[in-house]
Enzyme design. Structure first.
Site, PDB file in Angstrom:
ATOM      1  CB  ALA A 240      -0.898   0.000   1.237  1.00  0.00           C
ATOM      2  CE  LYS A 241      -0.592   7.796  -2.824  1.00  0.00           C
ATOM      3  NZ  LYS A 241      -0.722   7.321  -4.173  1.00  0.00           N
ATOM      4  NE  ARG A 242      -0.329   0.409   5.760  1.00  0.00           N
ATOM      5  CZ  ARG A 242      -1.377  -0.106   5.149  1.00  0.00           C
ATOM      6  NH1 ARG A 242      -2.278   0.684   4.593  1.00  0.00           N
ATOM      7  NH2 ARG A 242      -1.578  -1.412   5.080  1.00  0.00           N
ATOM      8  CG  ASP A 243       3.639  -0.840   2.665  1.00  0.00           C
ATOM      9  OD1 ASP A 243       3.648  -0.832   3.912  1.00  0.00           O
ATOM     10  OD2 ASP A 243       2.879  -1.554   1.991  1.00  0.00           O
TER      11      ASP A 243
END
Ligand code: GLU
Length: 309
Positions: A240-243
């Protein structure tokens, strides 16, 4: 020869997992000398946007993935989906449903009757009497349209996973906001576009039996399936983006070129011995589906390191 496709939802930038799936789908098609199509699955008009579509297509092109013909948009094909719904309706295979998600959850977990598998529709609105149907129509609640499913398990063959079986329940054909449902649109479009092989991430493997059943009911040819293992972030959850640096642009900001990224993806798939820079075209000649990795690819923190200040 099997016409292939990549069918992203233009609701954000493609991440490394999406690009990896696109690369595999492209390699299956191109190594067989077949056409490769791109379809924008923009049924969700709240989240989908032309900007995301442009950036997704630019990223595919930057990576070296090309496609044949015009990009098709699901938002422009509602008449086809409605024609398919009318066909199922005429065969007596549909019914309106006024259940909310919460009601479905509660009915499915009620401690009586036959157990219902996770996520399957428990059939609340399936067999209403005429009077109940009239009350449902008069209630003013938004109505979805469901398929009268067989309620049986359907098995499809998958080129990477082997046999995939799932219960085919009463899938939604038209959502209660009037938008055709994903499973229906995919089946109609794959047939209309002449797609013969569906290569996509394996979180959709359990949808394949439903889609095969819908295609059969609509008299459409079956497609072959190859579901590719997911890409996971450093925590072991779906990427996911937060990674971190999960998109091509993020990776380029870290100093990695599209060939660098292509090499990493190809290595993760078992197609290259080392993550050396390459283009998709250079992978075509040696592409062998039997060598494809069958397990999820877990990215590490250094793969996704944030840009240094
Ligand atoms: N649009 C779906 C996605 O982006 C893929 C659907 C499919 O390939 O059948 O996850």
């Amino acid at each position: 020869m099997a016409v292939g496709r990549f069918a992203p939802s233009p609701t954000g930038d493609l991440h490394l997992g999406n690009l990896r799936t696109a690369l595999v789908a492209w390699l299956f098609a191109r190594s067989a000398g077949s056409s490769f199509l791109v379809r924008m699955e923009d049924l969700d008009r709240v989240q989908a946007s032309a900007d995301h579509e442009r950036s997704q297509l630019a990223d595919l092109a930057a990576l070296g993935l090309d496609w044949d013909g015009e990009v098709v948009r699901q938002s422009e094909r509602f008449d086809r989906y409605e024609a398919a719904i009318a066909q199922l309706d005429a065969a007596g295979l549909t019914y309106p449903c006024s259940c909310t998600r919460r009601e479905i959850r509660e009915a499915a977990s009620a401690p009586h009757g036959d157990p219902v598998p996770d996520g399957a529709y428990p059939g609340t609105c399936r067999d209403l009497t005429d009077a109940e149907r009239r009350a449902q129509a008069a209630s003013g609640r938004p109505l979805a349209l469901r398929l009268r499913g067989p309620g049986t398990t359907v098995t499809v063959h998958d080129d990477l996973l082997g046999e995939v079986s799932a219960l085919v329940d009463d899938v939604v054909l038209r959502r209660n906001d009037g938008v055709p449902a994903y499973n229906l649109a995919v089946v109609v479009d794959d047939a209309a576009q002449g797609v013969e092989q569906v290569v996509r991430a394996d979180d959709l493997a359990s949808s394949a039996p439903r889609q095969r059943h819908l295609a059969e009911l609509l008299g459409l040819p079956p497609v072959a399936y190859a579901h590719v293992p997911l890409v996971l972030g450093p925590t072991g959850q779906r990427l996911a983006k937060r990674d971190g640096a999960v998109t091509l642009a993020d990776q380029q900001r870290l100093g990695r070129t599209p060939p660098d990224v292509c090499g990493v993806l190809a290595h993760s798939l078992g197609l290259l011995a080392a993550p050396e820079p390459c283009t998709p075209a250079e992978l075509v000649a040696a592409f062998d589906p039997a060598r494809l990795a069958r397990t999820p690819w877990q990215l590490t923190a250094p793969d996704l390191a944030p840009t240094c200040p």
